[in-house]
Design a protein around this motif. Sequence first.
Motif, PDB file in Angstrom:
ATOM      1  N   GLY A 189       0.803  -1.230   0.000  1.00 47.69           N
ATOM      2  CA  GLY A 189       0.000   0.000   0.000  1.00 47.69           C
ATOM      3  C   GLY A 189       0.826   1.265   0.000  1.00 47.69           C
ATOM      4  O   GLY A 189       0.307   2.334  -0.332  1.00 47.69           O
ATOM      5  N   TYR A 190       2.110   1.173   0.350  1.00 42.77           N
ATOM      6  CA  TYR A 190       2.968   2.364   0.273  1.00 42.77           C
ATOM      7  C   TYR A 190       3.481   2.546  -1.166  1.00 42.77           C
ATOM      8  O   TYR A 190       4.430   3.266  -1.418  1.00 42.77           O
ATOM      9  CB  TYR A 190       4.112   2.293   1.286  1.00 42.77           C
ATOM     10  CG  TYR A 190       3.623   2.576   2.705  1.00 42.77           C
ATOM     11  CD1 TYR A 190       3.436   3.884   3.147  1.00 42.77           C
ATOM     12  CD2 TYR A 190       3.297   1.541   3.565  1.00 42.77           C
ATOM     13  CE1 TYR A 190       2.964   4.154   4.411  1.00 42.77           C
ATOM     14  CE2 TYR A 190       2.817   1.804   4.851  1.00 42.77           C
ATOM     15  CZ  TYR A 190       2.654   3.111   5.260  1.00 42.77           C
ATOM     16  OH  TYR A 190       2.177   3.378   6.520  1.00 42.77           O
ATOM     17  N   ASP A 191       2.817   1.842  -2.071  1.00 43.37           N
ATOM     18  CA  ASP A 191       3.073   1.997  -3.509  1.00 43.37           C
ATOM     19  C   ASP A 191       1.701   2.236  -4.145  1.00 43.37           C
ATOM     20  O   ASP A 191       1.018   1.303  -4.556  1.00 43.37           O
ATOM     21  CB  ASP A 191       3.763   0.747  -4.073  1.00 43.37           C
ATOM     22  CG  ASP A 191       3.102  -0.568  -3.651  1.00 43.37           C
ATOM     23  OD1 ASP A 191       2.421  -0.619  -2.601  1.00 43.37           O
ATOM     24  OD2 ASP A 191       3.220  -1.558  -4.397  1.00 43.37           O
ATOM     25  N   PHE A 235      10.432   0.120  -7.424  1.00 41.77           N
ATOM     26  CA  PHE A 235       9.068   0.205  -7.985  1.00 41.77           C
ATOM     27  C   PHE A 235       8.275   1.366  -7.370  1.00 41.77           C
ATOM     28  O   PHE A 235       7.067   1.445  -7.539  1.00 41.77           O
ATOM     29  CB  PHE A 235       8.333  -1.143  -7.791  1.00 41.77           C
ATOM     30  CG  PHE A 235       8.267  -1.589  -6.351  1.00 41.77           C
ATOM     31  CD1 PHE A 235       7.325  -1.067  -5.480  1.00 41.77           C
ATOM     32  CD2 PHE A 235       9.159  -2.548  -5.877  1.00 41.77           C
ATOM     33  CE1 PHE A 235       7.257  -1.471  -4.158  1.00 41.77           C
ATOM     34  CE2 PHE A 235       9.109  -2.960  -4.547  1.00 41.77           C
ATOM     35  CZ  PHE A 235       8.156  -2.410  -3.694  1.00 41.77           C
ATOM     36  N   GLN A 236       8.978   2.260  -6.665  1.00 41.41           N
ATOM     37  CA  GLN A 236       8.318   3.430  -6.055  1.00 41.41           C
ATOM     38  C   GLN A 236       8.980   4.720  -6.571  1.00 41.41           C
ATOM     39  O   GLN A 236       9.694   5.410  -5.831  1.00 41.41           O
ATOM     40  CB  GLN A 236       8.406   3.343  -4.529  1.00 41.41           C
ATOM     41  CG  GLN A 236       7.549   2.218  -3.951  1.00 41.41           C
ATOM     42  CD  GLN A 236       7.924   1.833  -2.532  1.00 41.41           C
ATOM     43  OE1 GLN A 236       9.095   1.608  -2.237  1.00 41.41           O
ATOM     44  NE2 GLN A 236       6.939   1.741  -1.660  1.00 41.41           N
ATOM     45  N   PRO A 237       8.760   5.059  -7.855  1.00 41.35           N
ATOM     46  CA  PRO A 237       9.422   6.246  -8.419  1.00 41.35           C
ATOM     47  C   PRO A 237       8.973   7.529  -7.726  1.00 41.35           C
ATOM     48  O   PRO A 237       7.790   7.711  -7.436  1.00 41.35           O
ATOM     49  CB  PRO A 237       8.969   6.226  -9.887  1.00 41.35           C
ATOM     50  CG  PRO A 237       7.710   5.410  -9.906  1.00 41.35           C
ATOM     51  CD  PRO A 237       7.867   4.388  -8.817  1.00 41.35           C
ATOM     52  N   HIS A 246       4.953  -0.059  11.943  1.00 44.40           N
ATOM     53  CA  HIS A 246       4.991  -1.156  10.976  1.00 44.40           C
ATOM     54  C   HIS A 246       6.360  -1.309  10.315  1.00 44.40           C
ATOM     55  O   HIS A 246       6.495  -2.102   9.379  1.00 44.40           O
ATOM     56  CB  HIS A 246       3.912  -0.915   9.920  1.00 44.40           C
ATOM     57  CG  HIS A 246       4.149   0.372   9.178  1.00 44.40           C
ATOM     58  ND1 HIS A 246       3.969   1.609   9.780  1.00 44.40           N
ATOM     59  CD2 HIS A 246       4.601   0.612   7.935  1.00 44.40           C
ATOM     60  CE1 HIS A 246       4.300   2.548   8.909  1.00 44.40           C
ATOM     61  NE2 HIS A 246       4.682   1.979   7.786  1.00 44.40           N
ATOM     62  N   ASP A 247       7.338  -0.549  10.760  1.00 47.80           N
ATOM     63  CA  ASP A 247       8.694  -0.643  10.193  1.00 47.80           C
ATOM     64  C   ASP A 247       9.720  -1.064  11.231  1.00 47.80           C
ATOM     65  O   ASP A 247      10.918  -1.097  10.920  1.00 47.80           O
ATOM     66  CB  ASP A 247       9.143   0.731   9.651  1.00 47.80           C
ATOM     67  CG  ASP A 247       8.313   1.203   8.480  1.00 47.80           C
ATOM     68  OD1 ASP A 247       7.836   0.358   7.705  1.00 47.80           O
ATOM     69  OD2 ASP A 247       8.131   2.426   8.341  1.00 47.80           O
ATOM     70  N   SER A 248       9.301  -1.318  12.456  1.00 47.57           N
ATOM     71  CA  SER A 248      10.314  -1.534  13.496  1.00 47.57           C
ATOM     72  C   SER A 248       9.975  -2.742  14.374  1.00 47.57           C
ATOM     73  O   SER A 248       8.804  -3.106  14.538  1.00 47.57           O
ATOM     74  CB  SER A 248      10.426  -0.285  14.370  1.00 47.57           C
ATOM     75  OG  SER A 248       9.168  -0.018  14.945  1.00 47.57           O
TER      76      SER A 248
END
Length: 547
Positions: free
Chosen positions: A64-66, A169-171, A328-330
């Motif tokens: 979802g961060y894409d 894939f996240q330009p 959600h990153d740690s």
Amino acid sequence: MAQEFPWWKKTTIYQIYPRSYHDTQGDGIGDLPGIIEKLDYIQDLGFDTLWISPFFASPQRDWGYDVSGYRKIAPAYGTMDDVDRLIDEVHSRNMKVLFDLVLNHTSDQHPWFLTSSASRDNPKSDWYIWQDGQGKGRPPNNWKAIPGGSGWHYHPARDQWYYASFLPFQPDLNWRNPAVKKEMFQVAKFWLDKGVDGFRLDIFHAIYKAAHFQDNPFHWSFVPKDDEYGFFTEWKYTVSQPEAIDLAHALRQLLDSYSPERFLIGEIFAEDSLIKKYLGDENEGLQAIFLWDLMDFAFRADYFWEVLDHYETCYPEPYTPVLVLGNHDSRRWIDRIGGESAKAKLISLLQLTARGLPVIYYGEEIGLPEGNIPARDSLDPVGQRYAWAPNWLLDALNLYVNRDNCRTPMAWNSAMGAGFTAPGTAPWLPFSADPARANVKDQSEDPDSLLNWYRTLLQFRSKTPALQSGSLLLLPRVLARKGVLGFIRQSDSDQYQILINFTTKPITVDLPGAKIKVQTGKISHTGYKLTLGGQAGCIARLADHRK
Ligand code: NOJ
């Protein structure tokens, strides 16, 4: 007259990773109706604001961060009607909801990028950051991506390179193009018009890159720190450009044109002097920015004393320090303290009583453990990049790469599927532990559980102005050196002392004329002396100082 504090200064935020919260569609993936079903639980605990990680249209390569459609909803999570219903249901409970806005980049499957990358001459040709290389196979410059490796990626159709701050894939969008800026402001307006109460802003410091495309200077350090340097470069031209600070102020102006008041909280990694620029001299920029010091805590009173002292010195009113220990990153912080509930109670006592804005990641309230999926099996694209690396090496470098482990499904009960998904359905990620170990149902029934402790703290906080908006005075550091963190919160009407014994031994402190309102562990209070047993903590109401 008492100062009126805006809602966001007094609130407590609960972060939901939608994929992992509650599945109502029977596909092993959490969804928006699942969040709606759990709103009573969240409200009953005492949270009044939700932050929901992205649920917009996306190929889900970074879950979802894409984003491939900012005004569309990923079918796995639900429909636009579900979002409208979610906003209504939240508001009917007098709660607030924040969405996650990814302004820096899109998915490479976003129609804008598909158009932009097709040729050098198209209506979106300048919507992303395109540059010529320096000859065969050589990128335009030495700019790195935040997770490592070159940030530049070659695209044959244009015979050019595009820059991506995060994964290939996240330009990154080209914010120097006024059309991009205008469109992204329209996206923000779209959701604000629907009634969302604000946004968490993803990697906000990365949004602008220097227009001159010069190489970043060399830096001797390999392991990245606060997005200031890493992988042997200083990230001078790729983060926190002056335009990002202007953007913080411009977005705030947009939000200020709405009523009731809306709220912006930025994900920014930078040194304090820069963070304060994003916040603005009078806090007229972003209202709040995550501060990361508590994420790396050592379980010592003195450690927490230093952090609070730093926040009081660097972020006094009108600033509101953000008190966050996990996301959600740690790595889930319960693992840092060996899963011990007694210790977790002390940390949550600190987080919910110190001056600031507490942000709690779903599952922290039950001590949901960290998973143990090795990097080579990860679904997380960052983990996959490090599939070759043994755990000992990652640990030695303090690199947290397989974020699957902090994103495992919520455990609602101990039945098959843990109340997260239907029995017999495979959840998208395995449960981090046997749900019998930590789940909502069992802990609800146990008066001593971590869950009930959170409920007690949250509810006490929500009826206690001194904890929501009072000033903070730290007790002397010598006490912290002995093992007890102590501070006073004071509002016009009330005064409370918080005492937390981080050691396993009893410690006695002076405490005249106080009444204990909330406590964990053994405490005895006789006259002027209060003895905190090992790993005990309390909130004590002090006698009215003005009488
Ligand atoms: C930060 C988010 O928290 C993380 O989960 C995401 O992968 C990156 N930004 C890229 O959007």
